[in-house]
Design a protein around this motif. Structure first.
Motif, PDB file in Angstrom:
ATOM      1  N   ALA A  90       0.858  -1.182   0.000  1.00 34.87           N
ATOM      2  CA  ALA A  90       0.000   0.000   0.000  1.00 34.87           C
ATOM      3  C   ALA A  90       0.892   1.230   0.000  1.00 34.87           C
ATOM      4  O   ALA A  90       1.891   1.278   0.725  1.00 34.87           O
ATOM      5  N   CYS A  91       0.536   2.232  -0.820  1.00 30.88           N
ATOM      6  CA  CYS A  91       1.416   3.401  -0.955  1.00 30.88           C
ATOM      7  C   CYS A  91       1.290   4.346   0.240  1.00 30.88           C
ATOM      8  O   CYS A  91       2.193   5.130   0.518  1.00 30.88           O
ATOM      9  N   GLY A  92       0.130   4.300   0.921  1.00 29.29           N
ATOM     10  CA  GLY A  92      -0.063   5.172   2.086  1.00 29.29           C
ATOM     11  C   GLY A  92      -0.510   6.582   1.715  1.00 29.29           C
ATOM     12  O   GLY A  92      -0.838   7.379   2.593  1.00 29.29           O
ATOM     13  N   ALA A  93      -0.541   6.920   0.433  1.00 28.46           N
ATOM     14  CA  ALA A  93      -0.811   8.307   0.038  1.00 28.46           C
ATOM     15  C   ALA A  93      -2.041   8.478  -0.852  1.00 28.46           C
ATOM     16  O   ALA A  93      -2.602   9.566  -0.942  1.00 28.46           O
ATOM     17  N   CYS A  94      -2.493   7.424  -1.527  1.00 22.49           N
ATOM     18  CA  CYS A  94      -3.616   7.567  -2.460  1.00 22.49           C
ATOM     19  C   CYS A  94      -4.930   7.680  -1.667  1.00 22.49           C
ATOM     20  O   CYS A  94      -4.958   7.401  -0.460  1.00 22.49           O
ATOM     21  N   PRO A  95      -6.030   8.084  -2.321  1.00 28.14           N
ATOM     22  CA  PRO A  95      -7.292   8.249  -1.584  1.00 28.14           C
ATOM     23  C   PRO A  95      -7.729   6.989  -0.827  1.00 28.14           C
ATOM     24  O   PRO A  95      -8.183   7.069   0.307  1.00 28.14           O
ATOM     25  N   ALA A  96      -7.560   5.808  -1.445  1.00 30.95           N
ATOM     26  CA  ALA A  96      -7.974   4.567  -0.764  1.00 30.95           C
ATOM     27  C   ALA A  96      -7.147   4.355   0.501  1.00 30.95           C
ATOM     28  O   ALA A  96      -7.700   4.052   1.571  1.00 30.95           O
ATOM     29  N   CYS A  97      -5.830   4.518   0.407  1.00 38.29           N
ATOM     30  CA  CYS A  97      -4.968   4.332   1.582  1.00 38.29           C
ATOM     31  C   CYS A  97      -5.335   5.337   2.665  1.00 38.29           C
ATOM     32  O   CYS A  97      -5.383   5.001   3.853  1.00 38.29           O
ATOM     33  N   ARG A  98      -5.622   6.567   2.266  1.00 38.46           N
ATOM     34  CA  ARG A  98      -5.874   7.611   3.268  1.00 38.46           C
ATOM     35  C   ARG A  98      -7.185   7.405   3.997  1.00 38.46           C
ATOM     36  O   ARG A  98      -7.367   7.899   5.091  1.00 38.46           O
ATOM     37  N   LEU A 104      -7.442  -1.498  -1.275  1.00 38.13           N
ATOM     38  CA  LEU A 104      -7.877  -0.929  -2.558  1.00 38.13           C
ATOM     39  C   LEU A 104      -6.852   0.073  -3.106  1.00 38.13           C
ATOM     40  O   LEU A 104      -7.174   0.868  -3.989  1.00 38.13           O
ATOM     41  N   CYS A 105      -5.626   0.048  -2.580  1.00 37.79           N
ATOM     42  CA  CYS A 105      -4.583   1.006  -2.997  1.00 37.79           C
ATOM     43  C   CYS A 105      -4.498   1.082  -4.520  1.00 37.79           C
ATOM     44  O   CYS A 105      -4.510   0.069  -5.213  1.00 37.79           O
ATOM     45  N   LEU A 106      -4.390   2.297  -5.020  1.00 31.07           N
ATOM     46  CA  LEU A 106      -4.410   2.520  -6.460  1.00 31.07           C
ATOM     47  C   LEU A 106      -3.014   2.579  -7.075  1.00 31.07           C
ATOM     48  O   LEU A 106      -2.865   2.772  -8.274  1.00 31.07           O
ATOM     49  N   ALA A 107      -1.980   2.440  -6.250  1.00 28.47           N
ATOM     50  CA  ALA A 107      -0.622   2.689  -6.752  1.00 28.47           C
ATOM     51  C   ALA A 107      -0.109   1.602  -7.688  1.00 28.47           C
ATOM     52  O   ALA A 107       0.684   1.864  -8.574  1.00 28.47           O
TER      53      ALA A 107
HETATM   54 ZN   LIG Z   1      -2.360   3.686  -1.845  1.00 29.75          ZN
END
Ligand SMILES: [Zn+2]
Ligand SMILES: NC(=O)c1ccc[n+]([C@@H]2O[C@H](COP(=O)([O-])OP(=O)(O)OC[C@H]3O[C@@H](n4cnc5c(N)ncnc54)[C@H](O)[C@@H]3O)[C@@H](O)[C@H]2O)c1
Ligand SMILES: [Zn+2]
Length: 247
Positions: A90-98, A104-107
């Motif tokens: 998980a990138c931790g920064a995309c809308p799903a992560c936030r 559902l991370c979009l990265a």
């Molecule tokens: Zn993400």
């Protein structure tokens, strides 16, 4: 170092070569000594062309090992740490992560499309941006997830894909509720983990479906309440077209 290499899509045998080098180490990356790796069906599907994957490549994406070296800027890991290789962090920064839905991370893949290895004959890719059928792998620091000292590497490796996918399917995607009835179709690495996820959630009935008797036996040991072969299922198509039993 040694790595198992598939030269062309469609071949069914890997060649173990000893002139392979992991590339790409630098800021934000870690170099991992692979201690154990699993075999996921997706490795086979990449080898036979069902899943898109450039060749030549090193299969394997379920791995565990020790950090050998960390790149500049990596603060949460150090040499000697025991880790699982995660091919889809998980990138931790995309809308799903936030909003806390890291599943559902979009990265997408951190490394896919870039060669992870080289040898005198040319570049090699690593499956799913990793490639764990090798002695060392270089990945983004986010792909290295620390594990406790008492988790054996061979068990930890499975958490890199099959366990996470199956548990995630039960806990996140299907969001199995206590008391519900669940069918798990296919009881390999992913299915067995989905069964365990359903069990964790307190499903009342967990029906495991697999044509292989040994897989059905394993499913019962891992928490299924019943195990059947696909041949034993009622003909679903007939039920839909016939309109009976489908209300
Ligand atoms: Zn993400
Ligand atoms: N994150 C992801 O998207 C992700 C991760 C891991 C695996 N996968 C995919 O999930 C699938 C399962 O992976 P795996 O590693 O558990 O595979 P596996 O080979 O370990 O298990 C597959 C099981 O399905 C059974 N099976 C075959 N035909 C069947 C049928 N008609 N009905 C019921 N069962 C049947 C087989 O006997 C086997 O036990 C593969 O397609 C794999 O590529 C996806
Ligand atoms: Zn996998």
């Amino acid at each position: 170092m040694r790595a198992a290499v598939l030269h062309e899509i469609g071949q069914d045998k890997l060649e173990v070569l000893d002139d392979v080098e992991a590339v790409g180490f630098g800021p934000g990356k870690v170099r991992i000594r692979v201690r154990a790796t699993g075999l996921c069906h997706s490795d086979l599907s990449a080898m036979n062309g069902v899943l898109p994957q450039p060749a030549p490549f090193v299969p394997g994406h379920e791995g565990a090992g020790e950090i050998l070296e960390v790149g500049e800027g990596v603060r949460h890991l150090q040499a000697g740490d025991r880790v699982v290789v995660c091919w889809l962090p998980a990138c931790g920064a995309c809308p799903a992560c936030r909003r806390g839905q890291t599943e559902l991370c979009l990265a997408g893949f951190m490394n896919a499309g870039t060669p992870n290895y080289k040898r005198p004959g040319g570049d090699l890719f690593g499956f799913a941006g990793t490639g764990t059928f090798t002695e060392e792998v270089v990945v983004d620091a986010g792909c290295a997830v620390p594990i406790p000292d008492d988790v054996p590497f061979d068990i930890a490796a499975l958490i890199g894909c099959g366990v996470t996918t199956g548990l995630g399917a039960a806990l996140n995607t299907a969001d199995v509720e206590a008391g519900s009835s669940v069918a798990v179709i296919g009881c390999g690495g992913v299915g067995i983990s989905a069964i365990q996820g359903a069990r964790l959630r307190g499903a009342a009935e967990i029906v495991a479906v697999d044509p292989v008797p040994a897989r059905r036996e394993a499913a019962l040991k891992f928490g299924a309440s019943r195990a059947v072969s696909p041949d034993e299922l009622p003909d679903a198509k007939q039920q839909v077209t016939g309109g009976e039993g489908f209300d």
